[in-house]
Each structure stands twice: as C-alpha cells, then as structure tokens.
Design an enzyme around this catalytic site. Structure first.
Site, short mmCIF file in Angstrom:
data_model
loop_
_atom_site.label_atom_id
_atom_site.label_comp_id
_atom_site.label_asym_id
_atom_site.label_seq_id
_atom_site.Cartn_x
_atom_site.Cartn_y
_atom_site.Cartn_z
N LYS A 543 43.21 58.59 60.25
CA LYS A 543 44.00 59.80 60.75
C LYS A 543 43.51 60.93 60.19
CE LYS A 543 47.96 57.59 59.61
NZ LYS A 543 48.73 57.61 60.99
N LYS A 549 50.39 63.51 55.29
CA LYS A 549 50.44 62.03 55.79
C LYS A 549 50.28 61.16 54.62
CE LYS A 549 47.98 63.37 60.31
NZ LYS A 549 48.76 62.86 61.24
C1 26V Z 1 47.63 73.44 65.66
C2 26V Z 1 46.55 74.32 65.41
C3 26V Z 1 46.68 75.60 64.99
C4 26V Z 1 45.63 76.57 65.16
C5 26V Z 1 44.38 75.91 65.62
C6 26V Z 1 44.05 74.83 66.24
C7 26V Z 1 45.16 74.02 66.24
C8 26V Z 1 45.20 72.71 66.82
C9 26V Z 1 46.04 71.77 66.72
C10 26V Z 1 47.31 72.10 66.08
C11 26V Z 1 48.67 71.48 65.97
C12 26V Z 1 48.43 69.83 66.19
C13 26V Z 1 49.55 69.01 66.22
C14 26V Z 1 49.42 67.81 66.48
O1 26V Z 1 48.24 67.53 66.66
N1 26V Z 1 50.61 67.13 66.49
C15 26V Z 1 50.37 65.62 66.61
O2 26V Z 1 50.94 65.34 68.02
C16 26V Z 1 50.63 64.05 68.21
C17 26V Z 1 50.82 63.85 69.66
O3 26V Z 1 52.07 64.04 69.92
C18 26V Z 1 51.57 63.15 67.61
O4 26V Z 1 51.68 61.93 67.52
C19 26V Z 1 51.49 63.47 65.86
O5 26V Z 1 52.66 63.06 65.20
C20 26V Z 1 51.46 64.97 65.78
O6 26V Z 1 51.07 65.43 64.31
#
Ligand code: 26V
Length: 812
Positions: A543, A549
């Site tokens: 991951k 994590k």
């Molecule tokens: C935040 C940001 C902030 C700025 C720029 C780019 C960017 C890209 C992604 C994120 C947030 C990512 C959140 C994420 O991936 N959450 C995950 O979502 C999965 C699907 O629901 C979940 O299984 C995971 O537990 C969770 O961490």
C-alpha cells in the site's frame, strides 16, 4: 454481433497491423502486435458502447456522472477480453500466429492515473457500473505523467517519470469535436445588476474517451478524460516581435494544467496549479453535462431529474459553484432555483478523516483565479448561514464553525463544508469511518442535516481481483460453484463454507495458492535475484507508505522475530517471507525513511546465515495495479495494521481475503466488517480500539512507559535508533520511531501485535486449519463486491435504474 471465433479475431488483428498501423507482420514487435490486438478488441467494446449510448438516449435514462481527479484503471486489454468473453479466442488467435500471448499482454503500460485507494476504488466502480448496466459516465484528467515509477537504489526510493502515453496506441477515442473553453482570472463586473465574469485567461479542454466494458458484454460506458491545450497556439504579438520563446512559453504553461498527477501529501508549493487542475476537470465536465442535457431534453430546468453528479472526495467540489455559475449567468435561472437544483444533483464521498488531507484554499488565491466562483461561494455561505440564524437554534460559535470561510487561519475556503452544504447525500466508505465522520469532522453538520449522512462500504470488482489476477482460483471457483456466475453474483461464494473443511477441496485450494506463490517467487527471483521458499508463510503489506499505515510496526515485528531466532535458534520457527511494496510521496521525508529502513533490515537479515532463510524480507519496487495482481493471490497473511481510526476503509484487505489470505489487523476501516463476516477464528485482530486510542490521547500518551516496561520492545527500538541495521551510518534512524511523539501509537500496540503474530504461526503450522480459514475468508467476501456498493449508491444516493433487457438486449 455474435461472439467472434479465433480465426475471425486472428484476421482482424493482422488487418489492424497492416492497414491501421502500417506494419509488416514479419517485422512487427511484440508491442506492435499488442497495439493491433487492442484495436481488434476495441472494435468489440466500441459496438457495445454505441448501443449503450443509443439505449440511454432512446429511453431517456437518468444518468450518473462520477467526477474524480484519479482513476487507477490498471491494464485495459485483458480486462476487455474477459468482460467481452473473448479471452480464449484471442489466446488461440495468437497461438495460430505463433506468438506467446502472455508476453504480448505484458507489453501493455499500466496507466497510473491515481495515488492509491481512492483512484482504484473509482476504477472498480466503473467496472461495476457497466456490469450492472447503469447509465453512467466517469470524468477525469488525462495526466501526461501518471504516478511516478519507483526504483529502489541503495535501499532508497528514486522517482522516475511515468511517460505512460509514450507508446500510446489509439485505445482511447480522441473526441476532437468535444472541446470546452476553461477560463481563469480577470474580474467580476456588475452589469445592470447582473454579475458578469470577465476572465483574462483561457485554456481549451479536449476529450478522450476510454471505453469501460461491463462484464458479460452488452453495456460499455465512457470514462471521459480531459487534456489541456493552449487556447491560442501561441502569442502572435510576441512571435511577430521575433520572440519565439515567449510566444510558446504561454502555451507550455497552459498545458501544464494536465501535465502531472499530484501526490497525495502535496505541500504548499505548486498548490495553485492543483487548484487550476481541479477547476479544469470540473468546468469541462459540468459544461459537458449541461451540453448533453440540452441535446437530449428541451429544458435545462429538468437537469436534476435527469442527472446525478457524484464528487469523489472534495477534489471536484468546485463543480457546485461552477454549475451555479452556468445556471445563473448563462442560463438565466434564478438563484434559489439554481441552488435547489444543485442540492438535488450533487452527492459527495469522504475518503479520509486525516486533517491534513481536508482541502482548504486561500480566499486570495480563489479570488485571483476564480473571482466569480468566490462570489458564488460567498452567496452560498450567506444563504446557508442566514437560514441557520433564522432558525435560531445555533450560537455564534457554532455558526463560525460551520461557515465555509475559515476566518481563523488567514481566511480559507473549506471545501469539505462546501461539499456537505451543496450535496443531498454524504457518505463514508466503511461503517466505522461513516460513524466517525458524523461524530468528528462533520459533527456540527450532522446536527443540521442528519438525513444527509450515510454509509456505503467500499467494494472491489471480482472480475479484476479474481478472474484476471488469479486464473487458478478462477478455475477452482468455476468448478465448485456451478450455475450462477460468481463474477456477477459474488454472494455465491458462501457455498464454499460447507466444503471449507473437506480435505479434497482443501488440497485443490492448496494447489491454487501454491501456483500463485510460485508465480510471485519467480517474479521476485527474476526482478530482484532473491530466492524465496514457497512453503514459507507469505506475509504481505502492500500500500502507500504512510506513517498511519504503520509499516514501521511490521518492521518492528520482523526485528523482534530476528532477535528471538538468534536467541533460540533450535525452536520450531515458522519460515516467513515478508513482502512489502508501495510508493512514498516524493516530498514525504518520513515515509521515504521507512522504505530505507525496510531495505536496510532486509539486507541485514537476508545476509545473516544464522537465520537460515527462516526470515526473508523483500521490497518489491514500483507498486502498481499490475503488481498487486501478482502479489495479492500469493499472500497467506495480509497486514492491515493502521492505527484504529485512521484508515477510512482499505480495499486491499478485501482483495486479499477474496484470494484466500488471512488478515492480521486492527479494528479499523473495513477490517471491522471483514471480521464480522468471517468470524474471529479466521481473522487476527489486535491492538487498541478507536475508543482506547482516544482515551490514551486524553490521558496523555506515554510511549516511553511502554518501552521501559517491555524488554522486547526496548531492544527493537534501541537497535533501530542505534544503527544495528545501518552500521555505516549509525544515526540514520534516530528520528524514525520518535519515541517522544509516536503519534500513531506503535509502542502501545507493539505487544499485542507480537503476541498475535505468534498465534498466526501456530495456526499456519496446522495446514488443514489454515486452509479452512482461508476458504472461509473467500466464502464470506460476497458482500465486498463493488457491485453491492454500486447497487447501494444507485438505490440510496443517485436514484438510478439500470438499463433493462428490453431497453438493451444482450449482444452476445
Ligand atoms: C489527497 C490529496 C491532497 C492533495 C493533492 C492530491 C491528493 C490526492 C488524494 C488525497 C486523499 C486521498 C484519500 C484516500 O485515498 N483515501 C483512501 O480511500 C480509499 C477508498 O475509499 C480507502 O479505502 C482508504 O482507506 C483511504 O485512505
């Protein structure tokens, strides 16, 4: 069209090679053969796609539009063949051509248009939407550079650009007639009481459609990906002045908007480009949705009846003010009516509670880039806060907490708040996460809009995560489950419950697992030159690398085991292979250090002959969807060891269990529901619960106390911080475990983790018992199909009906 036979397919491939690609079959490289075969496969899905589109139009179907900054699709070719039911025919066609089919398939680039879980979830959802015959369309960005390629050099991560379009073939359909102008900057003027935006920058959005075939043929939906093109080819004034470089510089900077995928830890630098990316996606998509509606229906006022727009996290939330702008400024709809339409149209999924991931944008920046949208956000905020004040139930403190504008950190726009205020449904991604969401970040909003909050537990597509990833398990399930296809009815797996203890079934399952382990072992041998014992327990954590994590906790267990084997070499140790993979965001110092620690520990232990291969540690570089497809089927044990309350759901946990691996995990994310389904005898839960974690924090967490009280823990911490694994630089890891802070409470969970790992060893030693547990895991994963998740979204959030057999008859 009836299903084509191998001969027809062979002819089609050769035709594409000669007449579309212009290549002599005698000279064609494997990659060129792949391109030809992909074009042949695309013909099949294109037909389904056109019929699906026609059926939507003819039947006036309500559509859902899924907006996401990330789609981690994985390779398309084999997926298309399986979903269209022509895999065997293509394989046979290549046999006739004298080519090794698997080598051809390996030629395909894996498009890394996402960071991790959020992007992969979007891809599983697209597969389920098409399979369930849902009228749907995805919208995303066609980044020129996807997620970087990771190399491990001297134990450290090195990032290399991912030029995934380099060897591009025309798999995606370019749509030169779908172009929208995306505007930025300028100012807002009041023209006779009407607000008018006069932007001063313009970029063009061009569409490319990736066609997503549903399993079973018939339905195929588009994923529309946008790419930025400079509005004007170059500045003619500069050119005429003889300044060619200035003339093209503007073009380059405009086209930067879709140049690169942002890493999910993105720091402040470059933020402006990220905001432009988000608006670019949103504006192109909303304009397209409005244009599609006007093409099909006479009145824009019926948009909310015909369209649902889903926001995958807050990243596309500017879609709300963008639709408001179009409805009010361009369509002449009155403010309140436009707002009521928006609230019906939008819904939003929250994917993380981590405070650093909750997006906020400086008001100044928004004013500079999108002044009209800032205006609209202010109006939304005023409308919302006035209604609250009028209700009279909320004090000033409450009102300032729920205001979209955060006045306490230099005036910032809270995108999560805007998403909640403008959506009729907000969901979390696992039960525990949805509960926490309502009790923590959105607690105030849950008081205002209790009916808006709901849960949809994530799921994964069995087509990719069993059928493509694990051919042996696929054959095993086809044989055991009979009639109804488990690919469409994953609940059918429950039939395995009754044969989980049957020795014959277990023997067959054992062969399935062995084959997958042998495949992974071969990959490790070829790529890394490390030999692993396939009888050993394969213990896997793959991951994104992130402190929450807790890959470091896994490493601490490995070191503890190493110490104990050295202390007591003659005990009956269970051989284990510890497998890691994952990327760290390039600016995330601590995550990169953790990668290095894993590699230093691997080097030390793998080269210590006293260990006699009882432990092997392998870091497989460049984690991707394709790599996950090799690793997951081979796992015996999967590590889901985030601090309780930090992992929203996790989806690899579902993929592993579906492939007969047993979980060692905390009561976090979807682990909680996996435990519920498989039972405590078949799932190893350890560590503090969310409530205990909070209580520890409340009382004042004392990591040093744990270290003082536990000899094994103390030894491990000292070894890491004193340089046992980095003798050439003893201080290398003295900042890694941060015993004074330990925000993610590794020390508090260490003892319980170690003791639970010992139980795992004992269980694995009884192979019959282990196989039974593995089979029970598979048997009870039906709930975690993304088909179930999508059915829930359709029913409770989007109010969307599938295409019926009458509306679109099955094609094959
Ligand atoms: C935040 C940001 C902030 C700025 C720029 C780019 C960017 C890209 C992604 C994120 C947030 C990512 C959140 C994420 O991936 N959450 C995950 O979502 C999965 C699907 O629901 C979940 O299984 C995971 O537990 C969770 O961490």
């Amino acid at each position: 069209m009836p299903k084509p036979d191998a001969e027809t397919i062979r002819k089609s491939i050769v035709y594409k090679l000669i007449f579309i690609l212009g290549i002599d079959p005698k000279d064609a490289t494997e990659h060129q053969w792949l391109n030809a075969a992909m074009l042949a496969a695309r013909d099949l899905i294109a037909e389904d796609f056109l019929k699906t589109r026609r059926a939507h139009i003819d039947n006036g179907k309500r559509m859902v539009y899924y907006l996401s900054m990330e789609f981690l699709l994985g390779r398309a070719f084999v997926n298309a063949l399986i979903n269209e039911g022509v895999y065997a025919e293509f394989e046979e066609a290549f046999k006739q051509l004298g080519k090794e089919f698997s080598d051809i398939c390996e030629e395909e680039q894996d498009p890394g248009l996402g960071n991790g879980g959020l992007g992969r979830l979007a891809a599983c959802f697209l597969d389920s939407l098409a399979t369930l015959r849902i009228p749907a369309m995805g919208y995303g960005i066609r980044y020129q550079y996807g997620m970087f390629k990771q190399e491990i050099v001297d134990g450290q991560q090195v990032e290399k650009p991912d030029l995934w379009l380099d060897q591009d073939l025309a798999w995606q359909f370019a749509r030169p007639n779908k172009q929208y102008s995306i505007k930025f900057g300028g100012n807002v003027q009041n023209d006779n009481g009407k607000k008018a935006w006069h932007p001063n920058e313009e970029v063009s959005a061009w569409a490319y459609d990736e066609i997503i075939p549903g399993y079973g043929g018939s339905v195929a939906n588009p994923l529309r990906l946008w790419t930025a093109h400079a509005g004007n080819l170059f500045d003619l004034d500069d050119f005429n002045k003889g300044d060619y470089h200035s003339a093209v510089r503007a073009q380059n900077s405009d086209e930067n908007i879709t140049r690169v995928l942002y890493p999910n830890d993105s720091t402040d630098s470059g933020k402006e480009l990220r905001l432009k990316q988000e608006y670019f996606l949103v504006s192109a998509s909303v304009q397209d949705i409005v244009a599609r509606h006007k093409c099909r229906f006479p009145d824009i006022r019926t948009l909310a009846d015909e369209a649902a727009i889903h926001l995958n996290d807050t990243h596309p939330v500017l879609a709300i003010p963008e639709l408001m702008r179009i409805l009010i400024d361009e369509e002449g709809i009155e403010w309140t009516e436009a707002w009521n339409m928006c609230c019906k149209i939008f819904s939003y999924t929250n994917h993380t509670l981590m405070s650093e991931a909750l997006e906020t944008w400086p008001v100044d920046l928004m004013n500079r880039l999108l002044p009209r949208h800032l205006d609209i956000i202010y109006e939304i905020n005023a409308y919302f806060l006035n209604a609250l004040r009028a209700g009279g139930n909320f004090d000033d403190d409450f009102i300032s907490r729920v205001s979209i504008i955060d006045e306490s950190h230099g005036r910032r726009i809270r995108m999560g708040w805007l998403a909640v205020i403008g959506s009729h449904k907000i969901n979390g991604v696992a039960k525990i996460h949805s509960d926490l969401m309502v009790n923590t970040i959105f607690a105030d909003f849950a008081k205002i809009f209790p009916e808006r909050f709901t849960n949809v537990t994530n799921g994964v597509t069995p087509r990719r995560w069993i059928n493509i990833a694990n051919p042996e398990l696929t054959a095993f399930l086809d044989k055991h489950l009979g009639e109804q296809d488990w690919r469409l009815h994953l609940d059918n797996l429950t039939k395995l419950n009754k044969s989980a203890a049957d020795a014959k079934v277990q023997a067959k399952f054992s062969a399935v697992k062995k084959a997958a382990k042998a495949r992974l072992a071969k990959y490790i041998e070829t790529e890394l030159g490390i030999t692993v014992n396939t009888d050993a327990l394969f213990d896997v954590q793959i991951k994104r690398i992130h402190e929450y994590k807790r890959q470091a906790l896994n490493v601490m267990h490995i070191i503890d085991r190493y110490n104990k084997i050295l202390e007591n070499p003659d005990a009956d140790w269970q051989p284990r292979v510890f497998i890691f993979a994952g990327k760290a965001a390039s600016a995330y110092y601590m995550a990169k250090k953790i990668i290095r620690l894993i590699n230093d520990v691997a080097r030390t232990i793998n080269n210590d002959t006293r260990i006699r291969d009882l432990i092997k540690v392998v870091y497989i570089p460049n984690y991707s969807v394709s790599l996950a497809q090799i690793i997951i089927p081979a796992a015996d044990l999967h590590e889901q060891i985030s601090l309780a309350g930090t992992e929203a759901s996790g989806t690899s946990n579902m993929k592993f269990a579906l492939n007969g691996a047993i979980c060692i995990g905390t009561l976090d994310g979807a682990n909680v529901e996996i435990l519920e389904k498989v039972g405590a005898d078949h799932c190893y839960i350890f560590g503090n619960t969310v409530e205990q974690v909070e209580e520890i924090r409340r009382k004042g967490y004392d990591p040093l106390g744990y270290i003082e009280r536990d000899h094994d823990l103390r030894r491990v911490v000292n070894q890491i911080s004193q340089g046992t694994f980095s003798p050439e630089e003893p201080a290398r890891y003295n900042d890694v475990l941060q015993p004074y802070g330990d925000f993610y409470q590794l020390m508090a969970d260490f003892r319980s983790y170690i003791d639970t790992q010992a139980k795992v060893d004992a269980h694995y030693a009884d192979q019959a018992a282990w196989r039974k547990s593995a089979l029970i895991n598979i048997a009870n994963m039906g709930f975690f199909s993304s088909d179930r998740s999508i059915a829930e979204y359709c029913r409770n959030i989007w109010y969307i009906e599938p295409l019926s057999e009458q509306e679109l008859p099955a094609s094959r």
